[in-house]
Design an enzyme around this catalytic site. Structure first.
Site, PDB file in Angstrom:
ATOM      1  N   ASP A 110       0.794  -1.139   0.119  1.00  0.00           N
ATOM      2  CA  ASP A 110      -0.170   0.019   0.040  1.00  0.00           C
ATOM      3  C   ASP A 110       0.857   1.207   0.031  1.00  0.00           C
ATOM      4  O   ASP A 110       1.950   1.194   0.657  1.00  0.00           O
ATOM      5  CB  ASP A 110      -0.770  -0.065   1.315  1.00  0.00           C
ATOM      6  CG  ASP A 110      -1.978   0.866   1.207  1.00  0.00           C
ATOM      7  OD1 ASP A 110      -2.574   1.319   0.028  1.00  0.00           O
ATOM      8  OD2 ASP A 110      -2.628   1.282   2.341  1.00  0.00           O
ATOM      9  N   GLU A 183      -1.424   8.848   6.101  1.00  0.00           N
ATOM     10  CA  GLU A 183      -0.998   7.602   5.598  1.00  0.00           C
ATOM     11  C   GLU A 183       0.641   7.549   5.810  1.00  0.00           C
ATOM     12  O   GLU A 183       1.140   8.837   5.635  1.00  0.00           O
ATOM     13  CB  GLU A 183      -1.411   7.583   4.076  1.00  0.00           C
ATOM     14  CG  GLU A 183      -0.469   8.349   3.048  1.00  0.00           C
ATOM     15  CD  GLU A 183      -0.819   8.452   1.743  1.00  0.00           C
ATOM     16  OE1 GLU A 183      -2.069   8.311   1.398  1.00  0.00           O
ATOM     17  OE2 GLU A 183       0.022   8.502   1.062  1.00  0.00           O
ATOM     18  N   HIS A 227      -8.120   9.505   4.341  1.00  0.00           N
ATOM     19  CA  HIS A 227      -8.080   8.088   5.203  1.00  0.00           C
ATOM     20  C   HIS A 227      -8.588   8.458   6.604  1.00  0.00           C
ATOM     21  O   HIS A 227      -8.571   9.619   6.992  1.00  0.00           O
ATOM     22  CB  HIS A 227      -6.336   7.964   5.519  1.00  0.00           C
ATOM     23  CG  HIS A 227      -5.657   7.410   4.176  1.00  0.00           C
ATOM     24  ND1 HIS A 227      -4.714   7.993   3.633  1.00  0.00           N
ATOM     25  CD2 HIS A 227      -6.217   6.286   3.265  1.00  0.00           C
ATOM     26  CE1 HIS A 227      -4.315   7.229   2.556  1.00  0.00           C
ATOM     27  NE2 HIS A 227      -5.299   6.200   2.424  1.00  0.00           N
ATOM     28  N   HIS A 266      -9.551   4.853  -2.453  1.00  0.00           N
ATOM     29  CA  HIS A 266      -8.725   4.987  -1.141  1.00  0.00           C
ATOM     30  C   HIS A 266      -9.627   5.421  -0.112  1.00  0.00           C
ATOM     31  O   HIS A 266     -10.590   6.146  -0.333  1.00  0.00           O
ATOM     32  CB  HIS A 266      -7.469   5.755  -1.319  1.00  0.00           C
ATOM     33  CG  HIS A 266      -6.199   4.763  -1.787  1.00  0.00           C
ATOM     34  ND1 HIS A 266      -5.286   4.602  -0.832  1.00  0.00           N
ATOM     35  CD2 HIS A 266      -6.210   4.299  -3.232  1.00  0.00           C
ATOM     36  CE1 HIS A 266      -4.413   3.808  -1.790  1.00  0.00           C
ATOM     37  NE2 HIS A 266      -4.831   3.514  -2.881  1.00  0.00           N
ATOM     38  N   ASN A 288     -10.003   0.417  -0.872  1.00  0.00           N
ATOM     39  CA  ASN A 288      -9.140   0.096   0.344  1.00  0.00           C
ATOM     40  C   ASN A 288      -9.894   0.501   1.732  1.00  0.00           C
ATOM     41  O   ASN A 288     -10.716   1.362   1.719  1.00  0.00           O
ATOM     42  CB  ASN A 288      -8.067   1.099   0.432  1.00  0.00           C
ATOM     43  CG  ASN A 288      -6.985   0.725  -0.673  1.00  0.00           C
ATOM     44  OD1 ASN A 288      -7.125  -0.045  -1.577  1.00  0.00           O
ATOM     45  ND2 ASN A 288      -5.835   1.615  -0.697  1.00  0.00           N
TER      46      ASN A 288
HETATM   47  O1  LIG Z   1      -6.969   3.928   1.951  1.00  0.00           O
HETATM   48  C1  LIG Z   1      -6.460   3.047   2.695  1.00  0.00           C
HETATM   49  C2  LIG Z   1      -5.400   2.519   2.591  1.00  0.00           C
HETATM   50  O2  LIG Z   1      -4.544   2.894   1.730  1.00  0.00           O
HETATM   51  C3  LIG Z   1      -7.615   2.797   3.728  1.00  0.00           C
HETATM   52  O3  LIG Z   1      -8.381   4.157   4.099  1.00  0.00           O
HETATM   53  P1  LIG Z   1      -9.429   3.957   5.545  1.00  0.00           P
HETATM   54  O4  LIG Z   1      -8.480   3.641   6.677  1.00  0.00           O
HETATM   55  O5  LIG Z   1      -9.921   5.362   5.562  1.00  0.00           O
HETATM   56  O6  LIG Z   1     -10.250   2.845   5.263  1.00  0.00           O
HETATM   57  O1  LIG Z   2      -2.741   4.677   4.098  1.00  0.00           O
HETATM   58  C1  LIG Z   2      -3.536   4.027   4.834  1.00  0.00           C
HETATM   59  C2  LIG Z   2      -3.603   2.721   5.326  1.00  0.00           C
HETATM   60  O2  LIG Z   2      -4.625   3.008   6.161  1.00  0.00           O
HETATM   61  C3  LIG Z   2      -2.368   2.404   5.985  1.00  0.00           C
HETATM   62  O3  LIG Z   2      -1.920   3.194   7.133  1.00  0.00           O
HETATM   63  P1  LIG Z   2      -0.587   2.957   8.001  1.00  0.00           P
HETATM   64  O4  LIG Z   2       0.332   3.765   7.502  1.00  0.00           O
HETATM   65  O5  LIG Z   2      -1.164   3.665   9.503  1.00  0.00           O
HETATM   66  O6  LIG Z   2      -0.435   1.596   8.162  1.00  0.00           O
HETATM   67 ZN   LIG Z   3      -1.219   9.180  -0.977  1.00  0.00          ZN
HETATM   68 ZN   LIG Z   4      -4.768   4.755   1.005  1.00  0.00          ZN
END
Ligand SMILES: O=C(CO)COP(=O)(O)O
Ligand SMILES: O=C[C@H](O)COP(=O)(O)O
Ligand SMILES: [Zn+2]
Ligand SMILES: [Zn+2]
Length: 360
Positions: A110, A183, A227, A266, A288
């Site tokens: 990701d 993120e 996110h 996303h 996602n």
């Molecule tokens: O985009 C995501 C991971 O890349 C997930 O987003 P959310 O945490 O808002 O569901």
């Molecule tokens: O980028 C989005 C995902 O929710 C992953 O998050 P993280 O970097 O906290 O693992």
């Molecule tokens: Zn991004």
């Molecule tokens: Zn994302």
């Protein structure tokens, strides 16, 4: 007839043409595959169980931080060594157990912003080593996220990575238009609103540059995505923008496909069923979902601990008697399992919301 009929490998981690066939099948049948952020064997099995019980394909993805967590929080990560080793360990683990769940699994990583590119480089080294031995990459796909960089540099650098991955028929997801919220530990909460919405011209530029290199790519185009989960009204999604991207690319290329671009949604947590289904109708084949599942996983463990409090305060002695041992209450296989059950249930709901259930 179902998605499995379109695939050469019907269970376990799928790669190459099978990934493209699965995404195309999803677009043609108006569903999207949830991409679940996994951080442990426990969250992996909770996700696989949901997909198996719902007769659905699933995407398991590890973020840079989630990969480091797989390696252990006590390991240094200054050169991305924990994120590389953790992602590789997760990949081998998922490859080993996925077949016994009897469903196709896409193994993905990701995001990956500019400063984290050494993580992607390390994983690609592992992919190439695996390819030499087995004729396929270790991971089905990766994401590169240069959305905060100038557009031209984003596209050209993404193209260079796709060139490296193309001989392995490995999928690459790229991002254009910033996803708000957080993120990889980067806070995008104050980012300018306009940069959350991608323009069709940018999508065509990406399509035109990447298509001659390889057909195995998708675009996470911003349509207001954020996110995390916030107070209602804070996030304004405009999935209808995605239909403009498809129409523009179709017109420019003269394609007879109404959905020539594979799109990714996303920030799926906290969105409405209509936002999902609208986005899916415009060619989103992957959604996602992370934050809602973090919450779901917590609730099972939280409720267990609160309900069983009197059995968890000492090793021996509970309301049934002062000599009663509590081992069967504090065994992690009991209380972690409660988190798995609530997470599985939430993944099952997503599979219904995205119209993925019973598509195999
Ligand atoms: O985009 C995501 C991971 O890349 C997930 O987003 P959310 O945490 O808002 O569901
Ligand atoms: O980028 C989005 C995902 O929710 C992953 O998050 P993280 O970097 O906290 O693992
Ligand atoms: Zn991004
Ligand atoms: Zn994302």
């Amino acid at each position: 007839m179902g998605a499995t009929d379109a695939l050469e490998r019907k269970t376990g981690v799928i790669v190459g043409d099978d990934v493209r066939k699965l995404f195309k099948y999803a677009q043609e049948h108006n569903f999207a595959i949830p991409a679940i952020n996994v951080t442990s064997s426990s969250t992996v099995v909770a996700s696989l169980e949901a997909a198996r019980d719902s007769k659905s394909p699933i995407i398991l993805q590890a973020s840079q931080g989630g990969s480091a967590y797989f390696a252990g929080k006590g390991v240094g990560n200054s050169k991305q060594e924990a994120s590389i080793s953790g992602a590789v360990a997760a990949a081998h683990y998922i490859r080993s157990i996925a077949p016994i769940y009897g469903i196709p699994v896409v193994l993905h990583t990701d995001h990956c912003a500019k400063k984290l590119l050494p993580w992607l480089d390390g994983m690609l080294d592992a992919d190439e080593a695996y390819f030499k031995l087995h004729g396929e990459p270790l991971f089905s796909s990766h994401m590169i996220d240069l959305s905060e960089e100038p557009v031209e540099w984003n596209i050209n650098t993404t193209a260079a990575y796709l060139k490296r991955m193309a001989p392995m028929k490995q999928w690459l997801e790229m991002e254009i238009g910033i996803t708000g919220g957080e993120e990889d530990g980067v806070n995008n909460e104050d980012v300018d609103n306009n940069s959350l919405y991608t323009q069709p011209e940018d999508i065509y530029e990406i399509y035109k540059t990447l298509s001659p290199i390889s057909p195995y790519f998708s675009i996470a185009a911003g349509f207001g995505n954020v996110h995390g989960v916030y107070k209602p009204g804070n996030v304004k999604l405009h999935p209808e923008l995605l239909s403009k991207h498809q129409a523009y690319v179709k017109e420019k290329t003269g394609s007879d496909d109404a959905k020539p671009v594979f799109l990714v949604f996303h920030g799926g947590s906290g969105s409405t069923k209509k936002e999902y289904t609208d986005a899916i109708s415009y060619g989103v084949c992957k959604v996602n979902l992370d934050t809602d599942l973090q919450w779901a996983y917590l609730t099972g463990i939280r409720d267990y601990v609160l309900n069983k409090k009197d059995y968890l305060m000492q090793q021996v002695g509970n309301p049934e008697g002062p000599d009663k041992p509590n081992k069967k209450f504090y065994d992690p296989r009991v209380w972690v399992r409660e988190g798995e059950k609530t997470m599985t249930k939430r993944v099952c709901e997503a599979l219904v919301d995205f119209n993925t259930a019973n598509q195999l």
